[in-house]
Design an enzyme around this catalytic site. Structure first.
Site, PDB file in Angstrom:
ATOM      1  N   HIS A  62       0.978  -1.203   0.077  1.00 51.07           N
ATOM      2  CA  HIS A  62       0.030  -0.011   0.170  1.00 51.07           C
ATOM      3  C   HIS A  62       0.862   1.191   0.154  1.00 51.07           C
ATOM      4  O   HIS A  62       0.698   2.298  -1.015  1.00 51.07           O
ATOM      5  CB  HIS A  62      -1.013  -0.034   1.406  1.00 51.07           C
ATOM      6  CG  HIS A  62      -1.678   1.404   1.452  1.00 51.07           C
ATOM      7  ND1 HIS A  62      -3.019   1.245   0.924  1.00 51.07           N
ATOM      8  CD2 HIS A  62      -1.557   2.435   1.892  1.00 51.07           C
ATOM      9  CE1 HIS A  62      -3.612   2.498   1.332  1.00 51.07           C
ATOM     10  NE2 HIS A  62      -2.555   3.450   1.590  1.00 51.07           N
ATOM     11  N   GLU A  63       1.782   1.466   1.026  1.00 55.49           N
ATOM     12  CA  GLU A  63       2.811   2.520   0.999  1.00 55.49           C
ATOM     13  C   GLU A  63       3.565   2.606  -0.069  1.00 55.49           C
ATOM     14  O   GLU A  63       3.993   3.765  -0.684  1.00 55.49           O
ATOM     15  CB  GLU A  63       3.430   2.571   2.066  1.00 55.49           C
ATOM     16  CG  GLU A  63       2.590   2.510   3.639  1.00 55.49           C
ATOM     17  CD  GLU A  63       1.524   3.779   3.722  1.00 55.49           C
ATOM     18  OE1 GLU A  63       1.874   4.764   2.882  1.00 55.49           O
ATOM     19  OE2 GLU A  63       0.648   3.885   4.377  1.00 55.49           O
ATOM     20  N   HIS A  66       1.966   4.244  -2.991  1.00 56.89           N
ATOM     21  CA  HIS A  66       1.889   5.693  -2.844  1.00 56.89           C
ATOM     22  C   HIS A  66       3.260   6.151  -3.190  1.00 56.89           C
ATOM     23  O   HIS A  66       3.116   7.471  -4.280  1.00 56.89           O
ATOM     24  CB  HIS A  66       1.698   6.051  -1.455  1.00 56.89           C
ATOM     25  CG  HIS A  66       0.232   6.033  -0.997  1.00 56.89           C
ATOM     26  ND1 HIS A  66      -0.935   6.396  -1.867  1.00 56.89           N
ATOM     27  CD2 HIS A  66      -0.245   5.475   0.231  1.00 56.89           C
ATOM     28  CE1 HIS A  66      -1.864   5.982  -1.268  1.00 56.89           C
ATOM     29  NE2 HIS A  66      -1.605   5.441  -0.040  1.00 56.89           N
TER      30      HIS A  66
END
Length: 206
Positions: A62-63, A66
């Site tokens: 997820h990170e 980003h």
């Protein structure tokens, strides 16, 4: 793409705290069992390993999504853990609910609202893709592999749905500021399924 020493440390701290929080949340009697000596070492090891792998996969990708998206748009980007929120995640899991906002990828540079929205959407989108993959594993396999698939589906759809809430620093707020139609579709597909999982019969017991 580079990672600073501080960023790697923050990733590790957030991964560990979320592993503990999700393990406690999905195993409501785990802490009482540990304190009373009822939990066998092999059971504790299995719970810890499953949570570490599944939560680590969902959180890290997820990170990283980003960060990759931000770098793709010419941004300087780095993950920073929020240690007070990591503590809250563990405490909330002990209280019977889960609030997981471990930190964020901070990025800077010239950017358009569309690019900013796509950077925000990248994280939940990756979790939604992971949820679909884990669901396929859960449906096709049994035993330990099937249990891991089930856990991976639930963790990733909860991460996707929670992050699409249009509130404060969560990804949903940024996506909504960019495009209402994109937000509406993304929110329905993630938060809608997450609500069914959270309040329906699909929540797993490890």
């Amino acid at each position: 793409m580079r990672f600073s020493r501080r960023e790697l440390r923050d990733f590790a701290a957030a991964w560990l705290a979320l592993t503990v929080a999700f393990a406690l949340f999905f195993n409501r009697g785990l802490l009482r069992g540990l304190l009373a000596g009822f939990v066998q070492p092999d059971v504790l090891l299995r719970i810890a390993a499953e949570s570490l792998v599944v939560v680590g996969t969902g959180f890290l990708l997820h990170e990283l999504a980003h960060k990759v998206a931000a770098v793709r748009f010419g941004q300087a980007a780095e993950f920073r853990a929020d240690y007070s929120m990591l503590g809250l995640a563990v405490v909330s899991a002990l209280a019977g609910f889960l609030f997981a906002a471990p930190g964020a990828v901070h990025h800077r540079g010239r950017i358009t609202p569309r690019e900013n929205g796509l950077i925000a959407l990248a994280g939940p989108a990756v979790n939604a893709i992971l949820a679909a993959g884990f669901l396929a594993v859960a449906l096709l396999a049994d035993g330990l592999v099937g249990a891991v698939g089930n856990l991976g589906f639930v963790v990733n759809i909860l991460l996707a749905g929670f992050n699409m809430i249009p509130f404060g620093p969560l990804d949903g707020r940024t996506v909504l500021d960019w495009s209402t139609p994109v937000f509406a579709v993304s929110f329905a597909l993630t938060a809608g399924v997450a609500a069914v999982v959270l309040f329906g019969p699909l929540l797993p017991a490890l």
